[in-house]
Design a protein around this motif. Structure first.
Motif, PDB file in Angstrom:
ATOM      1  N   LEU A  92       0.852  -1.188   0.000  1.00 41.45           N
ATOM      2  CA  LEU A  92       0.000   0.000   0.000  1.00 41.45           C
ATOM      3  C   LEU A  92       0.885   1.235   0.000  1.00 41.45           C
ATOM      4  CD1 LEU A  92      -3.045   0.776   0.125  1.00 41.45           C
ATOM      5  CD2 LEU A  92      -2.716   1.100   2.574  1.00 41.45           C
TER       6      LEU A  92
ATOM      7  N   GLN B 211       5.708   3.781   0.779  1.00 40.61           N
ATOM      8  CA  GLN B 211       5.153   2.484   1.163  1.00 40.61           C
ATOM      9  C   GLN B 211       4.740   2.578   2.632  1.00 40.61           C
ATOM     10  OE1 GLN B 211       7.410  -1.088   0.009  1.00 40.61           O
ATOM     11  NE2 GLN B 211       7.061  -1.854   2.062  1.00 40.61           N
ATOM     12  N   VAL B 212       3.436   2.367   2.891  1.00 40.67           N
ATOM     13  CA  VAL B 212       2.938   2.504   4.264  1.00 40.67           C
ATOM     14  C   VAL B 212       2.539   1.167   4.880  1.00 40.67           C
ATOM     15  CG1 VAL B 212       2.227   4.916   4.034  1.00 40.67           C
ATOM     16  CG2 VAL B 212       0.620   3.102   3.421  1.00 40.67           C
ATOM     17  N   TRP B 213       2.396   0.129   4.046  1.00 37.77           N
ATOM     18  CA  TRP B 213       1.972  -1.183   4.548  1.00 37.77           C
ATOM     19  C   TRP B 213       2.315  -2.222   3.504  1.00 37.77           C
ATOM     20  CZ3 TRP B 213      -1.570  -4.602   2.448  1.00 37.77           C
ATOM     21  CH2 TRP B 213      -2.011  -5.648   3.283  1.00 37.77           C
ATOM     22  N   ARG B 214       2.563  -3.447   3.975  1.00 45.25           N
ATOM     23  CA  ARG B 214       2.916  -4.518   3.051  1.00 45.25           C
ATOM     24  C   ARG B 214       2.595  -5.863   3.688  1.00 45.25           C
ATOM     25  NH1 ARG B 214       8.072  -5.036  -0.388  1.00 45.25           N
ATOM     26  NH2 ARG B 214       8.063  -7.233  -0.799  1.00 45.25           N
ATOM     27  N   GLN B 215       2.114  -6.797   2.862  1.00 42.64           N
ATOM     28  CA  GLN B 215       1.890  -8.149   3.359  1.00 42.64           C
ATOM     29  C   GLN B 215       1.939  -9.129   2.193  1.00 42.64           C
ATOM     30  OE1 GLN B 215      -1.036  -8.633   6.368  1.00 42.64           O
ATOM     31  NE2 GLN B 215      -1.421 -10.758   5.857  1.00 42.64           N
TER      32      GLN B 215
ATOM     33  N   ASP C 223     -10.300  -7.202   6.026  1.00 44.42           N
ATOM     34  CA  ASP C 223      -8.953  -6.867   6.503  1.00 44.42           C
ATOM     35  C   ASP C 223      -8.304  -5.850   5.565  1.00 44.42           C
ATOM     36  OD1 ASP C 223      -9.379  -8.654   8.556  1.00 44.42           O
ATOM     37  OD2 ASP C 223      -8.186 -10.258   7.661  1.00 44.42           O
TER      38      ASP C 223
ATOM     39  N   VAL D 238      -7.281  -1.860   6.486  1.00 47.07           N
ATOM     40  CA  VAL D 238      -5.912  -1.333   6.281  1.00 47.07           C
ATOM     41  C   VAL D 238      -5.955  -0.092   5.394  1.00 47.07           C
ATOM     42  CG1 VAL D 238      -3.719  -1.811   5.105  1.00 47.07           C
ATOM     43  CG2 VAL D 238      -4.672  -3.502   6.663  1.00 47.07           C
TER      44      VAL D 238
ATOM     45  N   GLN E  19      -7.241   3.021   7.104  1.00 49.79           N
ATOM     46  CA  GLN E  19      -6.270   3.631   8.029  1.00 49.79           C
ATOM     47  C   GLN E  19      -5.486   4.746   7.346  1.00 49.79           C
ATOM     48  OE1 GLN E  19      -3.467   0.936   9.849  1.00 49.79           O
ATOM     49  NE2 GLN E  19      -5.079  -0.549  10.294  1.00 49.79           N
ATOM     50  N   TYR E  20      -5.285   4.605   6.031  1.00 51.66           N
ATOM     51  CA  TYR E  20      -4.438   5.554   5.310  1.00 51.66           C
ATOM     52  C   TYR E  20      -5.223   6.454   4.369  1.00 51.66           C
ATOM     53  CZ  TYR E  20      -0.800   2.611   7.202  1.00 51.66           C
ATOM     54  OH  TYR E  20       0.017   1.930   8.070  1.00 51.66           O
TER      55      TYR E  20
END
Length: 98
Positions: A71, A77-81, A89, A93, A96-97
């Motif tokens: 993301l 880059q603020v999130w990664r999975q 889910d 996420v 949040q942004y």
């Protein structure tokens, strides 16, 4: 067509799905991503990147497995999975942004 950098530099969150055509879990994520986009509409951009066709980009972001979700917000880059995710889910996420 916009460049990858232009797309991830948007004000709104941009979810990048690094996937492969041969990946079963990636195929299972496709309808989930459509539902996320339908629910969030203009709150998010979703970009699908085929790692086999875009090896340089996959290497740049150190994608080791698929699916990998990254993301971005305003180019950062603020999130990664790396894994399959449930629709709710992913939505939480992204929110949040937003």
């Amino acid at each position: 067509m916009s460049s990858f950098t232009e797309i991830i530099n948007q004000n709104r969150p941009v979810l990048v799905d690094f996937f492969a055509e041969w990946c079963g879990p990636c195929k299972m994520m496709s309808p989930i991503l459509k539902e996320v986009k339908a629910e969030l509409n203009d709150e998010v951009s979703i970009l699908k990147i085929d790692v086999d066709k875009n090896q340089n980009l996959a290497a740049k972001f150190q994608v080791r497995g698929v699916p990998t979700f990254v993301l971005f917000k305003e180019g950062k880059q603020v999130w990664r999975q790396s894994a399959m995710l449930k629709k709710n889910d992913l939505i939480s996420v992204i929110k949040q942004y937003s």
